[in-house]
Design a protein around this motif. Structure first.
Motif, PDB file in Angstrom:
ATOM      1  N   LEU A  42       0.820  -1.207   0.000  1.00 45.04           N
ATOM      2  CA  LEU A  42       0.000   0.000   0.000  1.00 45.04           C
ATOM      3  C   LEU A  42       0.858   1.263   0.000  1.00 45.04           C
ATOM      4  N   LYS A  43       2.010   1.202   0.639  1.00 45.36           N
ATOM      5  CA  LYS A  43       2.920   2.349   0.638  1.00 45.36           C
ATOM      6  C   LYS A  43       3.406   2.636  -0.776  1.00 45.36           C
ATOM      7  N   ASN A  44       3.751   1.588  -1.518  1.00 49.38           N
ATOM      8  CA  ASN A  44       4.190   1.757  -2.903  1.00 49.38           C
ATOM      9  C   ASN A  44       3.073   2.302  -3.783  1.00 49.38           C
ATOM     10  N   LEU A  45       1.871   1.765  -3.630  1.00 53.20           N
ATOM     11  CA  LEU A  45       0.731   2.238  -4.419  1.00 53.20           C
ATOM     12  C   LEU A  45       0.446   3.712  -4.155  1.00 53.20           C
ATOM     13  N   SER A  46       0.579   4.117  -2.902  1.00 50.37           N
ATOM     14  CA  SER A  46       0.237   5.498  -2.536  1.00 50.37           C
ATOM     15  C   SER A  46       1.116   6.512  -3.239  1.00 50.37           C
ATOM     16  N   GLU A  47       2.318   6.109  -3.645  1.00 50.24           N
ATOM     17  CA  GLU A  47       3.218   7.044  -4.310  1.00 50.24           C
ATOM     18  C   GLU A  47       2.765   7.384  -5.724  1.00 50.24           C
ATOM     19  N   SER A  48       1.823   6.599  -6.258  1.00 46.07           N
ATOM     20  CA  SER A  48       1.218   6.932  -7.554  1.00 46.07           C
ATOM     21  C   SER A  48      -0.186   7.491  -7.386  1.00 46.07           C
ATOM     22  N   GLY A  49      -0.561   7.777  -6.155  1.00 48.00           N
ATOM     23  CA  GLY A  49      -1.864   8.381  -5.905  1.00 48.00           C
ATOM     24  C   GLY A  49      -2.967   7.389  -5.604  1.00 48.00           C
ATOM     25  N   ILE A  50      -2.626   6.124  -5.419  1.00 50.82           N
ATOM     26  CA  ILE A  50      -3.634   5.111  -5.090  1.00 50.82           C
ATOM     27  C   ILE A  50      -3.680   4.954  -3.574  1.00 50.82           C
ATOM     28  N   ASP A  51      -4.780   5.364  -2.984  1.00 49.91           N
ATOM     29  CA  ASP A  51      -4.862   5.320  -1.520  1.00 49.91           C
ATOM     30  C   ASP A  51      -6.169   4.718  -1.010  1.00 49.91           C
ATOM     31  N   ASP A  52      -6.888   4.025  -1.898  1.00 48.18           N
ATOM     32  CA  ASP A  52      -8.184   3.488  -1.481  1.00 48.18           C
ATOM     33  C   ASP A  52      -8.313   1.985  -1.756  1.00 48.18           C
ATOM     34  N   ILE A  53      -7.181   1.309  -1.947  1.00 47.52           N
ATOM     35  CA  ILE A  53      -7.210  -0.125  -2.223  1.00 47.52           C
ATOM     36  C   ILE A  53      -7.348  -0.909  -0.916  1.00 47.52           C
ATOM     37  N   VAL A  54      -8.204  -1.927  -0.945  1.00 49.33           N
ATOM     38  CA  VAL A  54      -8.353  -2.839   0.183  1.00 49.33           C
ATOM     39  C   VAL A  54      -7.785  -4.196  -0.240  1.00 49.33           C
ATOM     40  N   PRO A  55      -6.759  -4.701   0.443  1.00 46.55           N
ATOM     41  CA  PRO A  55      -6.185  -6.003   0.064  1.00 46.55           C
ATOM     42  C   PRO A  55      -7.241  -7.104   0.075  1.00 46.55           C
ATOM     43  N   CYS A  56      -7.224  -7.915  -0.966  1.00 44.37           N
ATOM     44  CA  CYS A  56      -8.184  -9.013  -1.088  1.00 44.37           C
ATOM     45  C   CYS A  56      -7.728 -10.233  -0.288  1.00 44.37           C
ATOM     46  N   ILE A  57      -6.408 -10.466  -0.270  1.00 43.62           N
ATOM     47  CA  ILE A  57      -5.816 -11.587   0.452  1.00 43.62           C
ATOM     48  C   ILE A  57      -4.594 -11.058   1.196  1.00 43.62           C
ATOM     49  N   LYS A  58      -4.496 -11.349   2.465  1.00 44.82           N
ATOM     50  CA  LYS A  58      -3.376 -10.870   3.255  1.00 44.82           C
ATOM     51  C   LYS A  58      -2.051 -11.372   2.686  1.00 44.82           C
ATOM     52  N   GLY A  59      -1.131 -10.443   2.519  1.00 40.83           N
ATOM     53  CA  GLY A  59       0.199 -10.794   2.043  1.00 40.83           C
ATOM     54  C   GLY A  59       0.333 -10.857   0.540  1.00 40.83           C
ATOM     55  N   GLN A  60      -0.782 -10.690  -0.194  1.00 43.49           N
ATOM     56  CA  GLN A  60      -0.761 -10.740  -1.652  1.00 43.49           C
ATOM     57  C   GLN A  60      -1.096  -9.357  -2.224  1.00 43.49           C
ATOM     58  N   PHE A  61      -0.844  -9.188  -3.530  1.00 40.29           N
ATOM     59  CA  PHE A  61      -1.000  -7.875  -4.163  1.00 40.29           C
ATOM     60  C   PHE A  61      -2.255  -7.822  -5.035  1.00 40.29           C
ATOM     61  N   PHE A  62      -3.368  -8.330  -4.521  1.00 34.54           N
ATOM     62  CA  PHE A  62      -4.597  -8.430  -5.295  1.00 34.54           C
ATOM     63  C   PHE A  62      -5.642  -7.421  -4.829  1.00 34.54           C
ATOM     64  N   ALA A  63      -6.318  -6.818  -5.815  1.00 31.61           N
ATOM     65  CA  ALA A  63      -7.423  -5.901  -5.543  1.00 31.61           C
ATOM     66  C   ALA A  63      -8.664  -6.408  -6.270  1.00 31.61           C
ATOM     67  N   GLU A  64      -9.753  -6.549  -5.537  1.00 28.08           N
ATOM     68  CA  GLU A  64     -11.001  -7.037  -6.110  1.00 28.08           C
ATOM     69  C   GLU A  64     -11.558  -6.011  -7.101  1.00 28.08           C
ATOM     70  N   LEU A  65     -11.980  -6.454  -8.275  1.00 29.26           N
ATOM     71  CA  LEU A  65     -12.445  -5.534  -9.324  1.00 29.26           C
ATOM     72  C   LEU A  65     -13.522  -4.592  -8.820  1.00 29.26           C
ATOM     73  N   SER A  66     -14.498  -5.135  -8.120  1.00 30.89           N
ATOM     74  CA  SER A  66     -15.655  -4.334  -7.700  1.00 30.89           C
ATOM     75  C   SER A  66     -15.305  -3.285  -6.650  1.00 30.89           C
ATOM     76  N   ARG A  67     -14.106  -3.397  -6.072  1.00 27.63           N
ATOM     77  CA  ARG A  67     -13.710  -2.458  -5.020  1.00 27.63           C
ATOM     78  C   ARG A  67     -12.647  -1.464  -5.493  1.00 27.63           C
ATOM     79  N   ILE A  68     -12.375  -1.470  -6.811  1.00 26.69           N
ATOM     80  CA  ILE A  68     -11.436  -0.511  -7.381  1.00 26.69           C
ATOM     81  C   ILE A  68     -12.229   0.703  -7.867  1.00 26.69           C
TER      82      ILE A  68
END
Length: 219
Positions: A42-68
């Motif tokens: 999430l820290k890396n994503l925030s540097e491109s302006g993404i600050d509303d992602i909710v992790p879909c699976i702990k420890g993985q880099f997945f974002a659920e389509l409906s929550r983007i």
């Protein structure tokens, strides 16, 4: 109590694609330190302006389509396409991701290395084939095999081998799984409409065709 099965289509957002500076990796694997890996992501994503992602699976880099959100999706698409020669369809890469399968809130299957959202088509093909012996499904690598027995869909272990072990790792009700896939396809179709709209608003050429390649890998 009935156990719940559900399938979520996801995008995989690599932290290196969105970071502007280098960050120290967590001191251990994502299995040992899932929360720390999510914080790193999430820290890396925030540097491109993404600050509303909710992790879909702990420890993985997945974002659920409906929550983007649309604003985040715009950043994702611009990042994906910024160094791409859009005049050559062969240069356009499909969005990374795929399907995640949850059973009682536990992620049993999720995209592996080199997967794409378009891999949902492999699941459709398998359900249409109704294999009674092990059939490989590409979800990236390592891969998984499935077969149908007594109205159950059986799953192998993750493997790089040409054939899995004889014994299934787990099984789910075939009808319930098929219904979940239908619902998942509807979500992906809705997502593709959103992608096309954002591309059109961003003045990309041929937004409908471009959205089709990104979502369905139809070069």
């Amino acid at each position: 109590m009935n156990k719940s099965l559900y399938i979520k289509p996801v995008l995989e957002l690599s932290p290196s694609e969105y970071s502007k500076t280098e960050h120290e990796y967590p001191n251990g694997s994502s299995i040992e330190y899932p929360n720390e890996w999510n914080q790193y992501w999430l820290k890396n994503l925030s540097e491109s302006g993404i600050d509303d992602i909710v992790p879909c699976i702990k420890g993985q880099f997945f974002a659920e389509l409906s929550r983007i959100s649309d604003s985040t999706l715009e950043i994702i698409l611009n990042t994906q396409l910024e160094e791409t020669d859009l005049n050559s369809e062969d240069e356009i890469c499909a969005l990374e991701g795929g399907l995640t399968v949850f059973f009682d809130d536990i992620p049993l299957i999720y995209p592996q290395c080199c997967s794409s959202l378009s891999d949902y088509k492999n699941w459709l093909e398998t359900l249409e084939d109704k294999p009674t012996t092990w059939k490989q499904i590409w979800i990236g690598h390592p891969m998984i095999y499935v077969k149908i027995s007594n109205n159950k869909l059986e799953f192998s272990e993750l493997t790089e081998a040409n054939s899995p072990k004889d014994k299934a790792e787990f099984e789910v009700d075939l009808k319930e799984f098929s219904n979940q896939i239908i619902n998942t396809i509807d979500q992906i179709k809705s997502f593709q409409i959103r992608v096309e709209k954002i591309l059109k608003n961003g003045n990309y050429k041929r937004p409908q065709r471009l959205a089709d390649i990104l979502v369905n890998n139809t070069q």
